[in-house]
Design an enzyme around this catalytic site. Structure first.
Site, PDB file in Angstrom:
ATOM      1  N   SER A 135       0.862  -1.178   0.000  1.00 44.95           N
ATOM      2  CA  SER A 135       0.000   0.000   0.000  1.00 44.95           C
ATOM      3  C   SER A 135       0.897   1.226   0.000  1.00 44.95           C
ATOM      4  O   SER A 135       1.676   1.427   0.931  1.00 44.95           O
ATOM      5  CB  SER A 135      -0.902  -0.026   1.236  1.00 44.95           C
ATOM      6  N   LYS A 161      -1.348  -1.058  -4.260  1.00 41.76           N
ATOM      7  CA  LYS A 161      -2.481  -0.185  -3.935  1.00 41.76           C
ATOM      8  C   LYS A 161      -1.932   1.217  -3.792  1.00 41.76           C
ATOM      9  O   LYS A 161      -0.890   1.407  -3.164  1.00 41.76           O
ATOM     10  CB  LYS A 161      -3.117  -0.656  -2.627  1.00 41.76           C
ATOM     11  N   LYS A 163      -2.785   5.235  -2.625  1.00 37.75           N
ATOM     12  CA  LYS A 163      -3.712   6.096  -1.897  1.00 37.75           C
ATOM     13  C   LYS A 163      -4.059   7.280  -2.793  1.00 37.75           C
ATOM     14  O   LYS A 163      -3.181   7.828  -3.471  1.00 37.75           O
ATOM     15  CB  LYS A 163      -3.038   6.596  -0.613  1.00 37.75           C
ATOM     16  N   ASP A 188      -7.211   3.491  -3.009  1.00 36.86           N
ATOM     17  CA  ASP A 188      -7.906   3.631  -1.725  1.00 36.86           C
ATOM     18  C   ASP A 188      -8.052   5.112  -1.392  1.00 36.86           C
ATOM     19  O   ASP A 188      -7.060   5.833  -1.277  1.00 36.86           O
ATOM     20  CB  ASP A 188      -7.090   2.924  -0.622  1.00 36.86           C
ATOM     21  N   GLU A 213     -11.303   1.389  -3.279  1.00 40.11           N
ATOM     22  CA  GLU A 213     -11.584   1.179  -1.856  1.00 40.11           C
ATOM     23  C   GLU A 213     -12.124   2.448  -1.188  1.00 40.11           C
ATOM     24  O   GLU A 213     -11.532   3.524  -1.314  1.00 40.11           O
ATOM     25  CB  GLU A 213     -10.280   0.722  -1.179  1.00 40.11           C
ATOM     26  N   ASP A 238     -14.016  -0.530   3.266  1.00 33.57           N
ATOM     27  CA  ASP A 238     -13.098  -0.707   4.389  1.00 33.57           C
ATOM     28  C   ASP A 238     -13.807  -0.096   5.609  1.00 33.57           C
ATOM     29  O   ASP A 238     -14.560  -0.785   6.320  1.00 33.57           O
ATOM     30  CB  ASP A 238     -11.758  -0.005   4.053  1.00 33.57           C
ATOM     31  N   LYS A 262     -10.389  -5.891   8.119  1.00 31.97           N
ATOM     32  CA  LYS A 262      -9.353  -5.589   9.114  1.00 31.97           C
ATOM     33  C   LYS A 262      -9.943  -6.065  10.428  1.00 31.97           C
ATOM     34  O   LYS A 262     -10.948  -5.517  10.879  1.00 31.97           O
ATOM     35  CB  LYS A 262      -9.095  -4.083   9.184  1.00 31.97           C
ATOM     36  N   GLY A 290      -4.532  -3.693   6.196  1.00 37.04           N
ATOM     37  CA  GLY A 290      -3.450  -3.478   7.157  1.00 37.04           C
ATOM     38  C   GLY A 290      -3.534  -2.118   7.786  1.00 37.04           C
ATOM     39  O   GLY A 290      -4.216  -1.219   7.282  1.00 37.04           O
TER      40      GLY A 290
HETATM   41  O1  OSB Z   1      -7.158   2.384   4.670  1.00 39.30           O
HETATM   42  O2  OSB Z   1      -6.123   0.596   4.346  1.00 39.30           O
HETATM   43  C1  OSB Z   1      -6.169   1.689   4.883  1.00 39.30           C
HETATM   44  C2  OSB Z   1      -2.948   2.354   6.831  1.00 39.30           C
HETATM   45  C3  OSB Z   1      -3.435   3.112   7.881  1.00 39.30           C
HETATM   46  C4  OSB Z   1      -4.771   3.417   7.916  1.00 39.30           C
HETATM   47  C5  OSB Z   1      -5.629   2.967   6.905  1.00 39.30           C
HETATM   48  C6  OSB Z   1      -5.151   2.198   5.860  1.00 39.30           C
HETATM   49  C7  OSB Z   1      -3.774   1.919   5.813  1.00 39.30           C
HETATM   50  C8  OSB Z   1      -3.134   1.193   4.732  1.00 39.30           C
HETATM   51  C9  OSB Z   1      -1.821   0.526   5.052  1.00 39.30           C
HETATM   52  O3  OSB Z   1      -3.529   1.185   3.585  1.00 39.30           O
HETATM   53  C10 OSB Z   1      -1.797  -0.918   4.751  1.00 39.30           C
HETATM   54  C11 OSB Z   1      -0.558  -1.572   5.347  1.00 39.30           C
HETATM   55  O4  OSB Z   1      -0.542  -1.845   6.559  1.00 39.30           O
HETATM   56  O5  OSB Z   1       0.388  -1.794   4.607  1.00 39.30           O
HETATM   57 MG    MG Z   2      -8.442   1.336   3.360  1.00 43.55          MG
END
Ligand code: OSB
Ligand code: MG
Length: 367
Positions: A135, A161, A163, A188, A213, A238, A262, A290
């Site tokens: 991510s 992924k 952001k 995401d 996402e 999520d 999660k 995660g």
């Molecule tokens: O939305 O998935 C999320 C990290 C912190 C808060 C929200 C998210 C995330 C990640 C990180 O996308 C995923 C990872 O742990 O590698």
């Molecule tokens: Mg997310």
């Protein structure tokens, strides 16, 4: 298991690189390590609440408060049989799923250590290694993003992924897709759009993404349904799915085609398993999200993701993607096939590097 003592470590660990999302930028990962003592055994759990209430309303501060003042008094000196028993005991505490999930994780660690079984064994995991991706936070520019993606592909990640947030989505996603036409790619938004502003996402709808996402409000399922009806790309929820009931609402409303599980967000591993089971019966793909976990939470995510319904790669990267020094002696590495091996030792299957833990601890409370 009789809970004899509970220790809370409020910790802060430097990330190898800042992680930026639509709701903020983290340079250090703050979280709470929960330590349960029972029958000569020690169980560890990670509460993934963050410093700021950006992902959801919980923070490390609210978690310390809820755990110390409400959860711990319900458990200390009590014989807690299993996760179900634990959930029943904390039922009266509304919300605060990240806090509760950290304790449930520690309880699973204790139960596994007592019975000589790994979490994977206890959950009925079906695989020895799980497919993972990376991510990637919001970068300085689209070209910087493409360079970052390239470096992770070189390391062996085969699913990416990225952001996104308003104004930082179309060029970025298109640039990555242009550079890597066959890459398994997903985005995401962490709730950054409204039904109106989500209109720009139409431009990425034909980029062959695995999923989009959580584009809309975290407390919304209905508007996601409206958006999904207009998009070819599967919407994945999520933030909006905080209980197994919400998973049912989302699927009944056709608000999404995929769910990110999660275990923390839904109040514990047992709840994550329930959502997995519900989705599996309906052939709805799930994957393990995660929260930049330490080795403790990472071990737990790997065990969960070994269940058969986790058919999309998880946001479970190797330890060195997050930290130069972790609080576990075990470090998770990426295998050649973009997988990580699921721990097999009893409980979580990890041990604590006490020196590292000490070094990262900001505050410690023993109850
Ligand atoms: O939305 O998935 C999320 C990290 C912190 C808060 C929200 C998210 C995330 C990640 C990180 O996308 C995923 C990872 O742990 O590698
Ligand atoms: Mg997310």
């Amino acid at each position: 298991m009789k809970i004899e003592a509970i220790t809370l470590h409020h910790i802060s660990m430097p990330l190898v690189a800042p992680f930026e999302t639509s709701f903020g930028r983290e340079t250090d990962r703050k979280c709470v390590l929960i330590v349960l003592q029972s029958e000569g055994l020690t169980g560890y759990g990670e509460c993934v609440a963050t410093r700021d209430p950006g992902y959801n309303y919980e923070t490390t501060g609210t978690a310390m408060h809820i755990l110390k003042d409400f959860v711990a008094p319900l458990l200390l000196g009590q014989d807690v049989r299993d996760a179900e028993d634990f959930q029943r005991r904390v039922e009266g505490i509304r919300g605060h799923h990240l806090a509760k999930a950290g304790v449930e994780m520690a309880l699973w660690d204790l139960l596994g250590k007592r019975d000589g079984k790994s979490l994977k064994e206890m959950f009925g995991g079906a695989r020895d290694k799980v497919e993972v991706g990376v991510s990637i936070g919001i970068q300085e520019s689209a070209s910087a993003l493409v360079r970052t993606v390239a470096s992770y592909l070189e390391q062996g990640y085969r699913r990416v992924k990225i952001k996104i947030k308003p104004g930082r989505e179309v060029d970025e996603t298109a640039a990555v897709r242009k550079a890597y036409p066959d890459l398994r790619l997903q985005v995401d938004a962490n709730s950054a759009y409204t039904l109106e502003t989500a209109d720009v996402l139409r431009a990425i709808d034909d980029l062959d993404l695995l999923l989009i996402e959580q584009p809309l409000f975290e407390d919304d399922i209905w508007d996601h349904r409206k958006l999904q009806a207009e998009f070819r790309t599967p919407i994945c929820l999520d933030e909006s799915v905080i209980t197994p009931r919400h998973a049912r609402y989302a699927l009944e409303m056709e608000a999404c085609k995929i769910i990110n599980i999660k275990p923390a967000r839904v109040g514990g591993l047992s709840q994550g398993i329930a959502i997995h089971d519900y989705c599996r019966e309906r052939n709805v793909p799930v994957w393990c999200g995660g929260m930049l976990e330490t080795g403790v939470g990472r071990a737990s995510n790997l065990a969960l993701a070994s269940l058969p319904g986790f058919i999309l790669p998880g946001d479970i990267s190797a330890s060195d993607r997050y930290y130069t020094r972790d609080i576990t002696n075990e470090h998770f590495i990426l295998n050649d096939d973009s997988t990580i091996t699921v721990p097999t030792a009893p409980g979580l299957g990890v041990t604590i590097d006490e020196t590292a833990l000490e070094q990262f601890t900001l505050a410690k409370i023993r109850l």
